[in-house]
Design a protein around this motif. Structure first.
Motif, PDB file in Angstrom:
ATOM      1  N   THR A  14       0.846  -1.185   0.000  1.00  0.00           N
ATOM      2  CA  THR A  14       0.000   0.000   0.000  1.00  0.00           C
ATOM      3  C   THR A  14       0.885   1.240   0.000  1.00  0.00           C
ATOM      4  O   THR A  14       1.758   1.386   0.860  1.00  0.00           O
ATOM      5  N   GLU A  15       0.670   2.110  -0.983  1.00  0.00           N
ATOM      6  CA  GLU A  15       1.377   3.388  -1.078  1.00  0.00           C
ATOM      7  C   GLU A  15       0.335   4.485  -1.179  1.00  0.00           C
ATOM      8  O   GLU A  15      -0.499   4.467  -2.085  1.00  0.00           O
ATOM      9  N   ASN A  16       0.373   5.418  -0.259  1.00  0.00           N
ATOM     10  CA  ASN A  16      -0.590   6.523  -0.257  1.00  0.00           C
ATOM     11  C   ASN A  16      -2.029   6.020  -0.310  1.00  0.00           C
ATOM     12  O   ASN A  16      -2.864   6.566  -1.023  1.00  0.00           O
ATOM     13  N   GLY A  17      -2.309   4.947   0.417  1.00  0.00           N
ATOM     14  CA  GLY A  17      -3.661   4.416   0.506  1.00  0.00           C
ATOM     15  C   GLY A  17      -4.105   3.573  -0.678  1.00  0.00           C
ATOM     16  O   GLY A  17      -5.241   3.114  -0.724  1.00  0.00           O
ATOM     17  N   ARG A  18      -3.232   3.353  -1.647  1.00  0.00           N
ATOM     18  CA  ARG A  18      -3.584   2.544  -2.824  1.00  0.00           C
ATOM     19  C   ARG A  18      -2.683   1.320  -2.900  1.00  0.00           C
ATOM     20  O   ARG A  18      -1.499   1.401  -2.595  1.00  0.00           O
ATOM     21  N   ARG A  19      -3.254   0.199  -3.313  1.00  0.00           N
ATOM     22  CA  ARG A  19      -2.485  -1.032  -3.484  1.00  0.00           C
ATOM     23  C   ARG A  19      -1.659  -0.921  -4.767  1.00  0.00           C
ATOM     24  O   ARG A  19      -2.177  -0.546  -5.812  1.00  0.00           O
ATOM     25  N   ARG A  20      -0.373  -1.217  -4.661  1.00  0.00           N
ATOM     26  CA  ARG A  20       0.535  -1.151  -5.803  1.00  0.00           C
ATOM     27  C   ARG A  20       1.260  -2.477  -5.952  1.00  0.00           C
ATOM     28  O   ARG A  20       1.696  -3.070  -4.969  1.00  0.00           O
ATOM     29  N   LYS A  21       1.415  -2.909  -7.190  1.00  0.00           N
ATOM     30  CA  LYS A  21       2.187  -4.122  -7.473  1.00  0.00           C
ATOM     31  C   LYS A  21       3.448  -3.692  -8.204  1.00  0.00           C
ATOM     32  O   LYS A  21       3.378  -3.055  -9.262  1.00  0.00           O
ATOM     33  N   ARG A  22       4.582  -3.993  -7.610  1.00  0.00           N
ATOM     34  CA  ARG A  22       5.879  -3.622  -8.181  1.00  0.00           C
ATOM     35  C   ARG A  22       6.885  -4.743  -7.893  1.00  0.00           C
ATOM     36  O   ARG A  22       6.654  -5.588  -7.045  1.00  0.00           O
ATOM     37  N   THR A  23       8.020  -4.661  -8.567  1.00  0.00           N
ATOM     38  CA  THR A  23       9.092  -5.612  -8.285  1.00  0.00           C
ATOM     39  C   THR A  23       9.832  -5.170  -7.032  1.00  0.00           C
ATOM     40  O   THR A  23       9.738  -4.013  -6.604  1.00  0.00           O
ATOM     41  N   GLY A  24      10.578  -6.094  -6.457  1.00  0.00           N
ATOM     42  CA  GLY A  24      11.389  -5.760  -5.293  1.00  0.00           C
ATOM     43  C   GLY A  24      12.355  -4.632  -5.606  1.00  0.00           C
ATOM     44  O   GLY A  24      12.583  -3.747  -4.782  1.00  0.00           O
ATOM     45  N   ALA A  25      12.925  -4.638  -6.805  1.00  0.00           N
ATOM     46  CA  ALA A  25      13.858  -3.584  -7.210  1.00  0.00           C
ATOM     47  C   ALA A  25      13.159  -2.220  -7.260  1.00  0.00           C
ATOM     48  O   ALA A  25      13.725  -1.212  -6.826  1.00  0.00           O
ATOM     49  N   GLN A  26      11.937  -2.171  -7.774  1.00  0.00           N
ATOM     50  CA  GLN A  26      11.205  -0.906  -7.841  1.00  0.00           C
ATOM     51  C   GLN A  26      10.905  -0.373  -6.443  1.00  0.00           C
ATOM     52  O   GLN A  26      11.060   0.824  -6.187  1.00  0.00           O
ATOM     53  N   PHE A  27      10.483  -1.248  -5.532  1.00  0.00           N
ATOM     54  CA  PHE A  27      10.240  -0.811  -4.162  1.00  0.00           C
ATOM     55  C   PHE A  27      11.533  -0.321  -3.513  1.00  0.00           C
ATOM     56  O   PHE A  27      11.554   0.685  -2.812  1.00  0.00           O
TER      57      PHE A  27
END
Length: 80
Positions: A14-27
């Motif tokens: 969750t980022e800024n109240g929204r669910r986000r799907k990213r790679t470990g590298a992006q996070f």
């Protein structure tokens, strides 16, 4: 091998109240950037090293985030 697998794996957070799907590298890169903006000197050094190794500055676009007024890197005057 294990670290590479984790960096390529997809995660949901969750980022800024929204669910986000990213790679470990992006996070990792987003967290590193946030720490550098807050003044974490180790994060700044690592960010500069990564940028130099990549040969570009990925956020140097018109969509780059604006620095907060409290940032020592901000060029906007602060109100007193």
């Amino acid at each position: 091998a294990e670290a590479e697998r984790i960096l390529q794996e997809s995660f949901t957070a969750t980022e800024n109240g929204r669910r986000r799907k990213r790679t470990g590298a992006q996070f990792f890169v987003r967290r590193l950037w946030a720490l550098a903006l807050k003044g974490d000197l180790k994060a700044m050094k690592l960010w500069i090293d990564l940028v130099e190794k990549a040969g570009s500055f990925p956020l140097a676009t018109t969509t780059a985030p604006r620095l907060p007024r409290t940032s020592p890197l901000s060029t906007r005057p602060t109100r007193r």
